[in-house]
Design an enzyme around this catalytic site. Structure first.
Site, PDB file in Angstrom:
ATOM      1  N   HIS A 154       0.842  -1.192   0.000  1.00 32.72           N
ATOM      2  CA  HIS A 154       0.000   0.000   0.000  1.00 32.72           C
ATOM      3  C   HIS A 154       0.877   1.241   0.000  1.00 32.72           C
ATOM      4  CE1 HIS A 154      -3.751  -2.256   1.646  1.00 32.72           C
ATOM      5  NE2 HIS A 154      -3.823  -2.102   0.334  1.00 32.72           N
ATOM      6  N   GLU A 208       1.694   3.353   3.081  1.00 34.84           N
ATOM      7  CA  GLU A 208       2.276   2.555   4.161  1.00 34.84           C
ATOM      8  C   GLU A 208       3.762   2.304   3.895  1.00 34.84           C
ATOM      9  OE1 GLU A 208      -0.305  -0.855   4.563  1.00 34.84           O
ATOM     10  OE2 GLU A 208      -2.090   0.405   4.702  1.00 34.84           O
ATOM     11  N   HIS A 243       1.958  -4.130   6.977  1.00 36.75           N
ATOM     12  CA  HIS A 243       1.109  -2.986   6.677  1.00 36.75           C
ATOM     13  C   HIS A 243       1.163  -2.014   7.858  1.00 36.75           C
ATOM     14  CE1 HIS A 243      -1.301  -4.663   3.188  1.00 36.75           C
ATOM     15  NE2 HIS A 243      -0.703  -5.760   3.639  1.00 36.75           N
ATOM     16  N   GLU A 268      -0.101  -5.323  11.136  1.00 35.30           N
ATOM     17  CA  GLU A 268      -0.428  -3.902  11.055  1.00 35.30           C
ATOM     18  C   GLU A 268       0.432  -3.146  12.062  1.00 35.30           C
ATOM     19  OE1 GLU A 268      -2.318  -2.502   8.885  1.00 35.30           O
ATOM     20  OE2 GLU A 268      -3.700  -4.019   8.116  1.00 35.30           O
TER      21      GLU A 268
END
Length: 396
Positions: A162, A165, A307, A366
């Protein structure tokens, strides 16, 4: 550092002279006939760089070793000194310097160009790290994969799929750097000796899956057409791309995998968007095609996708994950302080596809907390958690 083979030299001799594991020398010189070195052949010595010293009046080899904190036998070998008693004023000596500091720093947003420069430094100092290009982005940027280790157990990781990110890319590369540094200096990480992991496990890593998107977030709209006009149109004319997760074509790369893609595709935007557009079909984007093929070409026991944000670890998908996934996630949580969560309402992601296709453990990590892109002020804290998880992935 490169040195020239002299009569009687062997890799075992270099291993002793430079205090390095023999396997690192073998892996740093993959096309070499290790049993019969040729005089004049160039050998790469990992974990060292060359410095230069100009001989001044009164210098001796012994005084130079004391002044520069270098090893006498190494200096003699590098400079082919026939008479250690006699040095010439103005003579230049090669001095070996062991690298003891990390090469990867994070003083600025981590663009593709910055990553390329860091990869060049890493490979030059640690030639036992294998680098390959597994594909190209929409705009033609190479997609790099790195591997370290010689073990049959293979662990796969990826980051920066992403765009906003991007902080995950320097995070995972910093661990690779710290790992290589520990091996070449005979140090441990969190109390664990690293050489056994190197011999037993192969860590494979794609540090920046979405380089076009990363550069878009950091640098703004590219000058090249039609990419500039397209991203500005998708972004409603704004040159502020902090909310952009997709690739340069407005396709969310982590919604591109054939893991219930049809269900995912109807939930989000139905045309290119800064985020959440699944594309017209799974596996249409070159970045995803390359990552999928790289995964298929290897035999990973488990994979980790990094992420941001949330400080959570997702470890399940449609109850297809194997029983050991929960225990591995619990260990990741222990070393990071993050919360393990079996699953959320998410489909078509890389982790989902890996679990569904191979029934092996897959994890979405994450990192950090807040609004993407997370600020560099968080990166030290982020790294501590990520490094613990990456290390645990080697022994779990």
């Amino acid at each position: 550092m490169n040195i020239v083979v002299q009569r009687g030299d062997s890799l075992w001799k270099y291993s002793q002279l430079f205090d390095l594991p023999l396997q690192l020398l073998i892996d740093s010189n993959p096309n070499m006939q290790t049993e019969a070195l040729q005089i004049g052949q160039i050998i790469r010595i990992p974990g060292y760089w060359l410095d230069y010293y100009t001989v001044a009046a009164g210098d001796t080899l012994w005084s130079i070793t004391n002044q520069t904190n270098t090893d006498l036998d190494q200096i003699i070998h590098l400079n082919v000194i026939t008479n250690p008693q006699t040095l010439t004023i103005g003579q230049t000596l090669l001095l070996p310097r062991r690298v003891t500091e990390l090469l990867i720093t994070w003083s600025k947003p981590y663009s593709f160009e910055t990553m390329q420069a860091d990869l060049s430094k890493l490979i030059a100092i640690y030639p036992f790290i294998v680098q390959e290009i597994i594909g190209y982005s929409v705009m033609g940027k190479p997609l790099y994969a790195l591997s370290i280790g010689q073990g049959e157990k293979q662990v796969g990781m990826n980051a920066a799929i992403h765009a906003n990110e991007w902080i995950t890319a320097p995070t995972v590369l910093r661990f690779l750097n710290e790992y290589a540094l520990a091996i070449t200096n005979g140090k441990s990480l969190r109390g664990l000796a690293m050489l056994p992991f190197y011999l037993q496990t192969t860590l494979a890593l794609v540090p920046m899956v979405n380089p076009d998107g990363v550069d878009l977030v950091i640098n703004g709209a590219p000058s090249e057409e039609p990419y500039r006009s397209n991203v500005l149109k998708i972004n409603n004319g704004s040159n502020q791309f902090n909310g952009w997760k997709a690739n340069i074509r407005g396709v969310d790369l982590n919604k591109q995998f054939p893991a219930l893609w049809e269900q995912d595709a109807v939930k989000g935007p139905q045309q290119p968007a800064p985020r959440d557009y699944s594309g017209t079909a799974p596996l249409t984007e070159p970045e995803v095609i390359a990552l999928a093929k790289w995964t298929e070409d290897n035999q990973f026991v488990h994979v980790l996708a990094f992420h941001t944000q949330g400080k959570v670890i997702y470890w399940g998908f449609e109850q297809l994950e194997p029983p050991e996934s929960e225990a591995i996630a619990a260990e990741f949580a222990r070393v990071s302080g993050y919360v393990p969560i079996r699953s959320i309402d998410s489909t078509a992601g890389y982790k989902d596809w890996f679990i569904m296709k191979w029934r092996k453990p897959g994890f979405t990590i994450e990192l950090g907390q807040g609004v993407n892109p997370l600020p560099l002020t968080q990166i030290d804290e982020i790294y501590e958690a990520a490094a613990g998880i990456m290390l645990a992935a080697l022994y779990e």
